[in-house]
Motif scaffolding. Structure first.
Motif, short mmCIF file in Angstrom:
data_model
loop_
_atom_site.label_atom_id
_atom_site.label_comp_id
_atom_site.label_asym_id
_atom_site.label_seq_id
_atom_site.Cartn_x
_atom_site.Cartn_y
_atom_site.Cartn_z
N LEU A 8 -21.13 11.86 -33.09
CA LEU A 8 -21.50 11.86 -31.67
C LEU A 8 -20.43 12.55 -30.82
O LEU A 8 -19.25 12.54 -31.17
N PHE A 9 -20.88 13.10 -29.68
CA PHE A 9 -19.98 13.78 -28.74
C PHE A 9 -20.25 13.29 -27.32
O PHE A 9 -21.17 12.51 -27.09
N GLY A 10 -19.45 13.78 -26.38
CA GLY A 10 -19.62 13.38 -24.99
C GLY A 10 -21.00 13.69 -24.45
O GLY A 10 -21.51 12.97 -23.58
N ARG A 11 -21.62 14.76 -24.95
CA ARG A 11 -22.96 15.12 -24.46
C ARG A 11 -24.01 14.10 -24.88
O ARG A 11 -25.12 14.11 -24.34
N ASN A 12 -23.69 13.27 -25.86
CA ASN A 12 -24.62 12.22 -26.32
C ASN A 12 -24.46 10.93 -25.53
O ASN A 12 -25.10 9.93 -25.86
N TRP A 13 -23.64 10.96 -24.49
CA TRP A 13 -23.33 9.75 -23.71
C TRP A 13 -23.88 9.86 -22.30
O TRP A 13 -23.65 10.85 -21.59
N GLN A 14 -24.60 8.83 -21.89
CA GLN A 14 -25.00 8.65 -20.49
C GLN A 14 -24.49 7.32 -19.99
O GLN A 14 -23.82 7.24 -18.97
N ASP A 15 -24.77 6.28 -20.75
CA ASP A 15 -24.27 4.94 -20.46
C ASP A 15 -24.42 4.11 -21.72
O ASP A 15 -24.93 4.58 -22.75
N ARG A 16 -23.99 2.85 -21.66
CA ARG A 16 -23.99 2.01 -22.86
C ARG A 16 -25.40 1.75 -23.39
O ARG A 16 -25.63 1.76 -24.60
N ALA A 17 -26.32 1.51 -22.48
CA ALA A 17 -27.69 1.23 -22.91
C ALA A 17 -28.27 2.42 -23.66
O ALA A 17 -28.93 2.26 -24.70
#
Length: 361
Positions: free
Chosen positions: A34-43
Motif C-alpha cells: 500500500l501507498f499514500g494514494r491508497n489512504w483516505q481515512d481509517r474506515a
C-alpha cells in the motif's frame, strides 16, 4: 495452498477494481503493498484491507511505515511516529546513571514498535517494511534519520527492541537494506550506488546487525547497491550475498523480499537495461522469496503488472524458474497469527496508552 506466490503488487486507488481482484486472485501473486494514494481515512483503509482479504485470505498486506518521513498514514488518528534517529539520540543522551539512557531508549523503541504495529493491525495491515538497519555515516540523504545511528551494536539493540514491540502488536516486520545502504551517497531510486569496501569491512560494520539479529528477523530486504569487491550484481540479484552470506554465513532463515523493482538501480543488471520480468526472475533465482513491483498499477492501467504476471507464468511453463515450496512457507509465516485489536478498543487499552507515553517527544 499455492505452490509459491512471489509477486507483491500494488493497487491504484481507495478500493479494489474488478481488474485488481483478477490480478490478486492469480496464484503467482502473494501480496499487496500500500501507498499514500491508497489512504483516505481509517474506515476506507480498513475496508480496502477487507476487500483484499476477501479475494484471498492468504494475501499479505504490506506497507512502508517506519516513522519519521517514511510513514504512509498520518491523519485520522494515526500517531506521528518519531524517526529512528530520535531513538538513537535518546540512547546517547548523557545520564549520571551508567546505562540508563540506553535502557530508556530500548523501552521507547519497544513502545514505538507497539504503537506503529497496533495502529496498522487495527486497520488490517499485516506487515511493515521496518526496521531500517542501515548505519548512518552522514553520507546518504535517502537513509539519514531513518537510521538509529552509526554504531552497529546500538542499531541492533534498538532494532531488536522495536521488533519486540511490533511482535507484541502482531505486525510482521522486515529489516532493510542488506548488507547496508548507509555508506553510499547515491539514491538507488534514481541511480546505482556502488560501495567499494571489502566483504570483511562490510561484515564487521553494516552487515553485523543481520548476523546478531538472525534469530529474530522475520524478513530481510536487500539493497539495490553494488559491492564490486564481492559481486558485480546489486545485492538483491546476487546469490553470493543472499545465499552464501545472508543464509549460510549469517544464518538467516526468514523471508527475503526484493526491494522495489521499479527503482532505477533495479533496472540495470550486468550493465544492461532489463525489464521488470527479467529483474524479477533474477531476484528469485538469486534467492529472493518475494519480489516487489511498486507503483505500476498507475502506469498504463497496470499493464506492467499484467506483463510481469504473464511472463512469470510462461517462465514456469518453460522451465526458466521453478516455484519453491520453502519460499511459500516463509511467505505464509509472515501472516498474523491472531486477530487484531479493533481501533476503538485499542484507543482505550492500557498497553497502548502506556506506549504512547513512552514515545520520544
Amino acid at each position: 495452498m499455492n505452490l509459491h506466490a512471489p509477486l507483491v503488487i500494488d493497487v491504484a486507488g481507495h478500493s479494489l477494481t474488478t481488474t485488481d481482484r483478477q490480478r490478486l486472485a492469480h496464484p503467482l501473486v502473494g501480496g499487496v503493498i500500500l501507498f499514500g494514494r491508497n489512504w483516505q481515512d481509517r474506515a476506507q483503509l480498513t475496508a480496502l484491507c477487507r476487500q483484499i482479504k476477501a479475494v484471498r485470505p492468504d494475501l499479505l498486506i504490506a506497507v512502508d511505515h517506519e516513522g519519521g518521513r517514511v510513514q504512509r498514514f498520518r491523519t485520522d488518528g494515526f500517531t506521528h511516529l518519531p524517526p529512528m534517529a530520535a531513538l538513537g539520540e535518546l540512547w546517547m543522551r548523557p545520564d549520571r546513571r551508567e546505562g540508563a539512557s540506553a535502557l530508556t531508549a530500548m523501552n521507547a523503541a519497544t513502545a514505538t514498535g507497539y504503537v506503529l504495529g497496533a495502529e496498522l493491525r487495527a486497520c488490517g495491515v499485516d506487515l511493515s517494511f521496518a526496521p531500517v538497519l542501515d548505519l548512518d555515516y552522514s553520507e546518504s540523504s535517502v537513509i539519514g534519520d531513518r537510521s538509529f545511528g552509526r554504531d552497529p551494536r546500538m542499531v541492533s539493540v534498538l532494532a531488536q527492541s522495536l521488533m519486540h514491540g511490533l511482535q507484541q502488536s502482531g505486525l510482521g516486520h522486515c529489516g532493510k537494506h542488506f548488507p547496508g545502504h548507509g555508506f553510499v551517497q547515491a539514491d538507488s531510486h534514481l541511480a546505482i550506488p556502488v560501495d567499494r569496501r571489502s566483504l570483511g569491512a562490510i561484515l564487521s560494520e553494516d552487515a553485523a546487525p543481520y548476523g546478531w539479529l538472525s534469530a529474530s528477523l522475520q524478513a530481510v530486504m536487500p539493497a539495490h547497491v553494488i559491492y564490486p569487491r564481492v559481486d558485480a550484481r546489486p545485492a538483491g540479484f546476487s546469490a553470493r550475498w543472499l545465499q552464501e552470506v545472508l543464509r549460510r554465513r549469517l544464518g538467516f532463515t526468514g523471508a527475503i523480499f526484493s526491494d522495489d523493482l521499479s527503482m532505477a538501480a533495479a533496472r540495470q543488471i550486468d550493465g544492461h537495461a532489463v525489464s521488470f520480468t527479467t529483474a524479477a526472475l533474477a531476484a528469485l533465482q538469486a534467492g529472493c522469496d518475494l519480489v516487489l513491483l511498486c507503483n505500476q498499477s498507475v502506469v498504463e492501467a497496470g499493464a506492467p503488472i499484467d506483463e510481469a504476471i504473464d511472463a512469470l507464468s510462461r517462465s514456469v511453463l518453460e522451465g526458466q524458474w521453478q516455484p519453491d515450496p520453502a519460499s511459500e512457507e516463509r511467505r505464509l509465516a509472515l501472516l498474523p497469527l491472531s486477530p487484531a485489536l479493533p481501533w476503538d478498543s485499542l484507543m482505550i487499552s492500557a498497553r497502548y496508552m502506556q506506549a504512547l507515553s513512552l514515545l520520544p517527544s
